[in-house]
Design an enzyme around this catalytic site. Structure first.
Site, PDB file in Angstrom:
ATOM      1  N   GLY A   8       0.841  -1.206   0.000  1.00  0.00           N
ATOM      2  CA  GLY A   8       0.000   0.000   0.000  1.00  0.00           C
ATOM      3  C   GLY A   8       0.869   1.246   0.000  1.00  0.00           C
ATOM      4  O   GLY A   8       1.600   1.482   0.955  1.00  0.00           O
ATOM      5  N   THR A  11      -0.460   7.501   2.195  1.00  0.00           N
ATOM      6  CA  THR A  11       0.131   8.445   3.145  1.00  0.00           C
ATOM      7  C   THR A  11       1.064   7.735   4.123  1.00  0.00           C
ATOM      8  O   THR A  11       2.053   8.312   4.575  1.00  0.00           O
ATOM      9  CB  THR A  11      -1.011   9.147   3.923  1.00  0.00           C
ATOM     10  N   GLY A  12       0.762   6.478   4.455  1.00  0.00           N
ATOM     11  CA  GLY A  12       1.646   5.720   5.344  1.00  0.00           C
ATOM     12  C   GLY A  12       2.704   4.942   4.581  1.00  0.00           C
ATOM     13  O   GLY A  12       3.884   4.939   4.940  1.00  0.00           O
ATOM     14  N   CYS A 165     -13.818   9.212  10.081  1.00  0.00           N
ATOM     15  CA  CYS A 165     -13.029  10.298   9.506  1.00  0.00           C
ATOM     16  C   CYS A 165     -13.945  11.515   9.321  1.00  0.00           C
ATOM     17  O   CYS A 165     -14.383  11.803   8.211  1.00  0.00           O
ATOM     18  CB  CYS A 165     -12.491   9.795   8.163  1.00  0.00           C
ATOM     19  N   CYS A 361      -3.825  18.385  12.835  1.00  0.00           N
ATOM     20  CA  CYS A 361      -4.682  18.391  11.649  1.00  0.00           C
ATOM     21  C   CYS A 361      -5.046  19.806  11.232  1.00  0.00           C
ATOM     22  O   CYS A 361      -5.294  20.649  12.091  1.00  0.00           O
ATOM     23  CB  CYS A 361      -5.958  17.620  11.978  1.00  0.00           C
TER      24      CYS A 361
END
Ligand SMILES: Cc1cc2nc3c(=O)[nH]c(=O)nc-3n(C[C@H](O)[C@H](O)[C@H](O)COP(=O)(O)OP(=O)(O)OC[C@H]3O[C@@H](n4cnc5c(N)ncnc54)[C@H](O)[C@@H]3O)c2cc1C
Length: 441
Positions: A8, A11-12, A165, A361
């Site tokens: 994957g 973002t990670g 989210c 955030c």
């Protein structure tokens, strides 16, 4: 030589590949596997959903960048993980062996949890999502279709039961309203509703942070939006959302039907199939169970970070909600697991580091914005701050450019970023956190 496979490239996963290769050097092999050949900067999707960003601006091809860093990249979906034998099977039936597997597959979107929901329901007026660039583009098209019609219908934005989210739902709502204002089209939309499973506005899946309930409630009221909380949305039909409002005990108190011309409802998340199907790896929703070192208790050579890991909700809510996993928190998980895999390769336990799971955030609201710092994300917090101002709007744009540039350059945490955050008392690793001041005897 150890072979570390990262599954994957979001973002990670992309920073994980860079950080892993930098840590391990040429003596070990790092392979990144992801279903798409491109990286997308997910936090810009709310902008793409109103056409303020194009796909080209927030998406780039991964391979040229990983190649320069001597990371093998395979753009294929993984369909099966054989965790007993350390083998991945990809969509073309090819296989890859690994010594260590890092799972960073993000969320699968559980549209099916609410019958009729989602952009692929087949309805003329469907509920949309901005979770991927493809979805955000589709949402933009539907938003414009409603706006360009002779008599635009109401807009409904919000989050489904079980969603986690919530920040992007608020962000998208306020961006849509700013976009309507910029076009001089606000008066064309008869009603705007925000329909959320949260127990109160600004809960955000984390029982609020700083003044988030007051600030977000004020924005929603001032902009003439009808806010609906504790909404257990049950089904969607063409242009209609059927929701049940519950009280604090979870008992139904009101049935509501929302007619819409355009709707974006963030879905609940679950784990992707290939990960969820591994015996003993995941919780019932398919999220990877990890210990505080990001490692699977059942498969010690599997580590995981990002939206795909299992974390408990911050608190029980009348309509189920989950806790969000935000960008900096994910980067802290990644840095911890990279250190742990390296130490395990070197013969140590592989449980030396822990991420701080600090949450920082920024949400753009068009020409102003709101931001929060929750250190750590889970209460009790050392720092619990929520603020607003035009600076957040500019900071978010700067962050978008910075993160994309960092990912193209192949660096996960440049030294100046680490230094700046350290000066602010924020770090990715628990071992780097400022120590409490001790009085000498
Ligand atoms: C619309 C939106 C806006 C957000 N904005 C912010 C923000 O402003 N700030 C913030 O801190 N957080 C934000 N978040 C939360 C979070 O930072 C993002 O969701 C982030 O992208 C999660 O990173 P991830 O690596 O876990 O998953 P992703 O970035 O989704 O990456 C997962 C990757 O795995 C790949 N993959 C999945 N299954 C497979 C498979 N079987 N085989 C191969 N590859 C696979 C996917 O294609 C994808 O590339 C936002 C989330 C959303 C949905």
């Amino acid at each position: 030589m150890a072979h570390v496979v990262i599954l994957g490239a979001g973002t990670g996963g992309l920073p994980a590949a860079y950080e892993m290769k930098e840590m391990l050097g040429p003596a070990h092999q790092v392979t990144l596997v992801s279903e798409n050949p491109y990286f997308q900067f997910v936090p810009s999707n709310p902008w793409a959903g109103v056409g303020w960003r194009s796909r080209e601006e927030i998406v780039f091809e991964i391979e040229p960048h990983t190649k320069r860093k001597h990371i093998d990249f395979i753009a294929k979906r993984c369909d099966k993980i054989d965790a007993e034998n350390n083998v991945l099977t990809l969509s073309d039936d090819s296989t890859i062996d690994y010594d260590y597997l890092v799972i960073t597959t993000g969320p699968a979107l559980a549209f099916e949890a609410v019958p009729g929901a989602g952009p692929f329901s087949g309805f003329n007026k469907a509920t949309h999502s901005i979770c991927t660039i493809d979805h955000a583009e589709k949402a933009h098209e539907a938003y414009m279709n409603n706006l360009d019609s002779d008599n635009p219908d109401p807009i409904v934005i919000g989050a489904m039961p079980g969603a986690s989210c919530f920040g992007p739902a608020y962000e998208y709502l306020l961006i849509v309203l700013k976009d309507l204002e910029k076009r001089g089209a606000r008066s064309k939309i008869p009603e705007v509703h925000f329909v959320t499973s949260e127990p109160y506005l600004g809960h955000l899946g984390i029982a609020g942070v700083g003044d988030s309930p007051a600030i977000l409630s004020r924005h929603i009221k001032e902009l003439g939006v009808h806010g609906h909380v504790n909404m257990n949305t049950q089904k969607v039909e063409d242009g209609k959302i059927f929701s049940q409002q519950v009280n604090e005990k979870g008992e139904p108190v009101k049935e509501e039907t929302f007619d819409f011309g355009f709707s974006m409802m963030l879905p609940a998340f679950k784990g992707v199939d290939a990960v969820a199907n591994v015996e003993g790896l995941c919780n019932p929703k398919g999220f990877v169970i990890v210990d505080e070192h990001q490692r699977s208790p059942k498969y010690p050579n599997i580590y995981s970070a990002g939206v795909c890991i299992a974390i408990p909700p911050v608190e029980a809510t009348p309509v189920p909600t989950g806790a969000p996993k935000t960008g900096y928190m994910i980067e802290s998980m990644v840095t911890a697991l990279v250190h742990n895999i390296k130490s395990n390769i070197e013969g140590k336990e592989g449980k030396e580091e822990m991420g701080t799971w600090n949450a920082i955030c920024l949400a753009d609201l068009g020409d102003t914005g709101v931001g929060f710092v929750a250190l750590p994300q889970f209460k009790p917090r050392r720092i619990d701050w929520y603020g607003e101002g035009p600076w957040v709007h500019w900071a978010k744009i700067a962050f978008e450019k910075y993160f994309m540039a960092k990912m193209k350059a192949g660096v996960s945490e440049p030294f100046y970023e680490k230094l700046l955050f350290q000066m602010l008392g924020i770090s990715r690793l628990k071992s780097d956190e400022p120590k409490p001041f001790k009085k000498s005897a």
